[in-house]
Enzyme design. Sequence first.
Site, short mmCIF file in Angstrom:
data_model
loop_
_atom_site.label_atom_id
_atom_site.label_comp_id
_atom_site.label_asym_id
_atom_site.label_seq_id
_atom_site.Cartn_x
_atom_site.Cartn_y
_atom_site.Cartn_z
N SER A 258 0.84 -1.19 0.00
CA SER A 258 0.00 0.00 0.00
C SER A 258 0.87 1.23 0.00
O SER A 258 2.04 1.19 0.38
CB SER A 258 -0.90 0.01 1.23
OG SER A 258 -0.12 0.32 2.36
N LYS A 259 0.26 2.33 -0.45
CA LYS A 259 1.00 3.59 -0.54
C LYS A 259 1.58 3.97 0.81
O LYS A 259 2.65 4.53 0.90
CB LYS A 259 0.06 4.70 -1.00
CG LYS A 259 -0.05 4.78 -2.50
CD LYS A 259 -0.99 5.88 -2.91
CE LYS A 259 -2.31 5.25 -3.24
NZ LYS A 259 -3.35 6.06 -3.76
N ARG A 260 0.83 3.68 1.86
CA ARG A 260 1.27 4.13 3.17
C ARG A 260 2.47 3.35 3.68
O ARG A 260 3.37 3.90 4.27
CB ARG A 260 0.11 4.05 4.17
CG ARG A 260 -0.56 5.40 4.39
CD ARG A 260 -1.88 5.25 5.09
NE ARG A 260 -2.81 4.45 4.28
CZ ARG A 260 -3.38 3.33 4.68
NH1 ARG A 260 -3.15 2.86 5.86
NH2 ARG A 260 -4.22 2.68 3.90
N SER A 262 4.56 1.13 1.86
CA SER A 262 5.67 0.74 1.01
C SER A 262 5.98 1.83 0.01
O SER A 262 5.19 2.74 -0.19
CB SER A 262 5.32 -0.55 0.25
OG SER A 262 4.15 -1.14 0.75
#
Length: 498
Positions: A258-260, A262
């Site tokens: 996920s963007k958050r 990785s």
Amino acid sequence: MSDIRVRIAPSPTGPLHIGTARTALFNVLFARRHGGTFILRLEDTDVARSTLAFEADILAGLHWLGITWDEGPDSAGGEDHGPYGPYRQMLRLARYAEAAADLLARDLAYPCYCTPDELDADRRVQEAAKQPPRYVGRCAALTPAEREARVAEGRAAATRFRVAPGVIGFDDAVRGRVEIDTANLGGDFVIVRGDGTPLYHFTVVVDDAAMRISHVIRGEDHLSNTPKHILLFRALGHPEPVFAHLPLILNPDRTKMSKRKSRTAISDYIAQGFIREALVNYLALLGWSTGSEEEILSFDEIASRFDLDHVQKGGAVFDPERLEWINGQWIRRLDDDDLAARLGPFLEAEHAAGRIDRTPTADEIRTVLPMIRERLPTLGAVGDLIGFLWVDELTVDPATIVPKRWDAATTATALAAARQAIAAVGDVSFESEEIEPPLRALAERRGWKAGDLFMAIRVAVTGRTATPPLFDTLVALGRDRALARLDAAVAGVVSLVG
Ligand code: GLU
């Protein structure tokens, strides 16, 4: 051209993501393999979150990867080309309105007047009863008079699509037979909001139908949307495309990437100095395999073999070490001019950040390539590896020069002796083959381990413990600079002896 038409449909609500790049790549590979057409469509109906800057990042990132499309916008905010345009959804609103009107006229959809408060209250009741959220059907069977009364109250009408009971089955080109009971879809769903904006499930189907998309190849996160899409294709009277859901991309601990949590933006990888050949190679292997041991493959090599039956079902683990290894392999394959040109901006950035005192010329970079080519996991590693060549005043903490098994006094003695041995190699013959033997002889004579002596010299002249081979490094520095750095190191280490 075959009838195969595939698309990537990014929403410009964030920078180009690893997952989107992989989906784009699999689509273009599939199109190239089968002589089909690859389309880029911008799904920009989330007006609040869509920006031209994200659009630019996405298109530039895809172009950087060497991914080109046959239809769609060429540049951010720019014109598009192709027979089924426009290829940006905000320019297609009239088409969605027309399709929605058609579904309403055939009672396959109905106006829904529920207010957000009513829908919230329904959800709370369902939550309390531990039921999954589902539209309760309040507006599904209103009489014309009841509808008029709601309009008279000033309520806006969303358009809700009727979901009939039954099982939707399809043969996914990756996952095989998939069957989903429509009871699990959450009831009749909104296709156009009260304010007239159409929703993703609806626009995607209207456009895939209008653009004659033959294969929908997309991430597995969309699998649960597909039954809704199939119902809409049927309602609109269009044949369903073949669906192929690509495995999720997982972190090494098998959690969803996920963007958050990785690093997911392609621009981050470009900035670190991953090269396009390697990223394309790596992304292609993220869920697809050749069926052989071969790992290093160019876009064309992959395109000549790619097919959906070699796409795996299970999650594809993103392994940064493997990516780095593949990147290193591709860096080795670049010719000198190409590699020097690609390193240029990274050395400029080192200079701009004040880590080196000048940007080397392309010629200077070319000269050092034999020393570094095999040692670069990324282009961005060049500064750490060899930046010391372009530093005027190297400052080295004397304590770091003393090898583990030595004390300061031994180190000072050894460096002074090494300085003499190196100075004895004349300017003209300052080559690694000339420098190595006297230094080895010196170590032997004094009973020092050559490794310790070489490490002390290495740190003294570069400030680092990991560098290209020592003698090449000394040659690259040049005799005068090597000697000056050794002098400074001797003085520094002597001061430790106290
Ligand atoms: N705009 C959607 C997304 O970015 C497209 C999904 C699809 O391919 O249908 O996820």
